[in-house]
Design a protein around this motif. Sequence first.
Motif, PDB file in Angstrom:
ATOM      1  N   PHE A 102       0.828  -1.199   0.000  1.00  0.00           N
ATOM      2  CA  PHE A 102       0.000   0.000   0.000  1.00  0.00           C
ATOM      3  C   PHE A 102       0.867   1.256   0.000  1.00  0.00           C
ATOM      4  O   PHE A 102       0.656   2.177  -0.794  1.00  0.00           O
ATOM      5  CB  PHE A 102      -0.942  -0.005   1.217  1.00  0.00           C
ATOM      6  CG  PHE A 102      -1.677   1.293   1.417  1.00  0.00           C
ATOM      7  CD1 PHE A 102      -2.753   1.614   0.612  1.00  0.00           C
ATOM      8  CD2 PHE A 102      -1.268   2.192   2.391  1.00  0.00           C
ATOM      9  CE1 PHE A 102      -3.429   2.821   0.784  1.00  0.00           C
ATOM     10  CE2 PHE A 102      -1.942   3.388   2.563  1.00  0.00           C
ATOM     11  CZ  PHE A 102      -3.022   3.707   1.759  1.00  0.00           C
ATOM     12  N   ILE A 103       1.853   1.295   0.889  1.00  0.00           N
ATOM     13  CA  ILE A 103       2.752   2.455   0.985  1.00  0.00           C
ATOM     14  C   ILE A 103       3.530   2.622  -0.317  1.00  0.00           C
ATOM     15  O   ILE A 103       3.706   3.750  -0.800  1.00  0.00           O
ATOM     16  CB  ILE A 103       3.715   2.302   2.193  1.00  0.00           C
ATOM     17  CG1 ILE A 103       2.936   2.378   3.508  1.00  0.00           C
ATOM     18  CG2 ILE A 103       4.829   3.326   2.151  1.00  0.00           C
ATOM     19  CD1 ILE A 103       2.277   3.716   3.773  1.00  0.00           C
ATOM     20  N   LEU A 104       3.979   1.522  -0.893  1.00  0.00           N
ATOM     21  CA  LEU A 104       4.726   1.591  -2.157  1.00  0.00           C
ATOM     22  C   LEU A 104       3.873   2.252  -3.241  1.00  0.00           C
ATOM     23  O   LEU A 104       4.335   3.162  -3.940  1.00  0.00           O
ATOM     24  CB  LEU A 104       5.166   0.194  -2.596  1.00  0.00           C
ATOM     25  CG  LEU A 104       5.973   0.117  -3.888  1.00  0.00           C
ATOM     26  CD1 LEU A 104       7.299   0.846  -3.749  1.00  0.00           C
ATOM     27  CD2 LEU A 104       6.209  -1.343  -4.267  1.00  0.00           C
ATOM     28  N   GLU A 105       2.622   1.823  -3.375  1.00  0.00           N
ATOM     29  CA  GLU A 105       1.739   2.407  -4.391  1.00  0.00           C
ATOM     30  C   GLU A 105       1.473   3.883  -4.121  1.00  0.00           C
ATOM     31  O   GLU A 105       1.431   4.693  -5.056  1.00  0.00           O
ATOM     32  CB  GLU A 105       0.422   1.630  -4.483  1.00  0.00           C
ATOM     33  CG  GLU A 105       0.569   0.277  -5.121  1.00  0.00           C
ATOM     34  CD  GLU A 105       1.223   0.330  -6.501  1.00  0.00           C
ATOM     35  OE1 GLU A 105       0.833   1.178  -7.330  1.00  0.00           O
ATOM     36  OE2 GLU A 105       2.126  -0.485  -6.747  1.00  0.00           O
ATOM     37  N   GLU A 106       1.302   4.246  -2.859  1.00  0.00           N
ATOM     38  CA  GLU A 106       1.065   5.653  -2.518  1.00  0.00           C
ATOM     39  C   GLU A 106       2.297   6.507  -2.828  1.00  0.00           C
ATOM     40  O   GLU A 106       2.175   7.607  -3.363  1.00  0.00           O
ATOM     41  CB  GLU A 106       0.689   5.798  -1.036  1.00  0.00           C
ATOM     42  CG  GLU A 106      -0.683   5.269  -0.706  1.00  0.00           C
ATOM     43  CD  GLU A 106      -1.787   5.987  -1.454  1.00  0.00           C
ATOM     44  OE1 GLU A 106      -1.820   7.238  -1.467  1.00  0.00           O
ATOM     45  OE2 GLU A 106      -2.638   5.298  -2.058  1.00  0.00           O
ATOM     46  N   ILE A 107       3.470   5.994  -2.525  1.00  0.00           N
ATOM     47  CA  ILE A 107       4.701   6.739  -2.808  1.00  0.00           C
ATOM     48  C   ILE A 107       4.898   6.867  -4.318  1.00  0.00           C
ATOM     49  O   ILE A 107       5.272   7.930  -4.811  1.00  0.00           O
ATOM     50  CB  ILE A 107       5.919   6.080  -2.129  1.00  0.00           C
ATOM     51  CG1 ILE A 107       5.817   6.223  -0.611  1.00  0.00           C
ATOM     52  CG2 ILE A 107       7.220   6.700  -2.631  1.00  0.00           C
ATOM     53  CD1 ILE A 107       6.862   5.458   0.159  1.00  0.00           C
ATOM     54  N   VAL A 108       4.649   5.799  -5.053  1.00  0.00           N
ATOM     55  CA  VAL A 108       4.782   5.845  -6.519  1.00  0.00           C
ATOM     56  C   VAL A 108       3.846   6.916  -7.079  1.00  0.00           C
ATOM     57  O   VAL A 108       4.255   7.737  -7.900  1.00  0.00           O
ATOM     58  CB  VAL A 108       4.493   4.463  -7.148  1.00  0.00           C
ATOM     59  CG1 VAL A 108       4.270   4.574  -8.647  1.00  0.00           C
ATOM     60  CG2 VAL A 108       5.628   3.503  -6.858  1.00  0.00           C
ATOM     61  N   SER A 109       2.598   6.931  -6.630  1.00  0.00           N
ATOM     62  CA  SER A 109       1.638   7.930  -7.107  1.00  0.00           C
ATOM     63  C   SER A 109       2.105   9.341  -6.769  1.00  0.00           C
ATOM     64  O   SER A 109       2.036  10.244  -7.606  1.00  0.00           O
ATOM     65  CB  SER A 109       0.254   7.693  -6.493  1.00  0.00           C
ATOM     66  OG  SER A 109      -0.252   6.475  -6.936  1.00  0.00           O
ATOM     67  N   PHE A 110       2.604   9.518  -5.552  1.00  0.00           N
ATOM     68  CA  PHE A 110       3.063  10.846  -5.122  1.00  0.00           C
ATOM     69  C   PHE A 110       4.291  11.297  -5.908  1.00  0.00           C
ATOM     70  O   PHE A 110       4.350  12.431  -6.382  1.00  0.00           O
ATOM     71  CB  PHE A 110       3.364  10.839  -3.622  1.00  0.00           C
ATOM     72  CG  PHE A 110       4.022  12.102  -3.150  1.00  0.00           C
ATOM     73  CD1 PHE A 110       3.332  13.308  -3.155  1.00  0.00           C
ATOM     74  CD2 PHE A 110       5.339  12.092  -2.704  1.00  0.00           C
ATOM     75  CE1 PHE A 110       3.938  14.485  -2.733  1.00  0.00           C
ATOM     76  CE2 PHE A 110       5.952  13.261  -2.287  1.00  0.00           C
ATOM     77  CZ  PHE A 110       5.250  14.457  -2.289  1.00  0.00           C
ATOM     78  N   VAL A 111       5.265  10.423  -6.053  1.00  0.00           N
ATOM     79  CA  VAL A 111       6.489  10.790  -6.778  1.00  0.00           C
ATOM     80  C   VAL A 111       6.174  11.085  -8.241  1.00  0.00           C
ATOM     81  O   VAL A 111       6.666  12.062  -8.814  1.00  0.00           O
ATOM     82  CB  VAL A 111       7.569   9.687  -6.640  1.00  0.00           C
ATOM     83  CG1 VAL A 111       8.744   9.939  -7.563  1.00  0.00           C
ATOM     84  CG2 VAL A 111       8.050   9.593  -5.192  1.00  0.00           C
TER      85      VAL A 111
END
Length: 166
Positions: free
Chosen positions: A21-30
């Motif tokens: 979940f955190i990985l997907e959120e960070i990818v979206s943010f970056v």
Amino acid sequence: KTVREALRFFFSPEGNVFREFILEEIVSFVDASGREASEEVLMALGLNNLPMPSLFRALSPKLNPNEKNQNKQMRKLAKFLLGDFEGALAPSNSIRFSSLSGVNDDLQQSSQRVRKILPVVREYAPQLREFATLLGVRLSEKVVSRGLNWASSRLSTQSSARSVTQ
């Protein structure tokens, strides 16, 4: 101790769902932050009104309102996690006026916090490197996917134009 426990859970098998979940959120943010930064650079250089090739527009689409809002929220979260509670609680549209020494103090405080957790970060360096590699791979997948969608749409447009002329 708290950081070590959080990282232990984060990189454990039990933390896999949370990690994804955190990985997907960070990818979206970056991804959104990079596109936002590109827009800002083009505007600062006065190039935002020039026609852009369709491939560039496809690889870096304009942010939608949801992405803009997520960027604001992630910046607030980052401020909070770095201990800038005042900055995190300030309304998004408010401007914080601070002297250069105040900015320097904030940087020093953040630097001190990072130094405190550095031994724990070193302890989890292999897992953090692997997580960073996954982040890079997912970001690349996102850009490649946009490029392939662009190419596919161009090919389908060209093939339908050919079938109409035949």
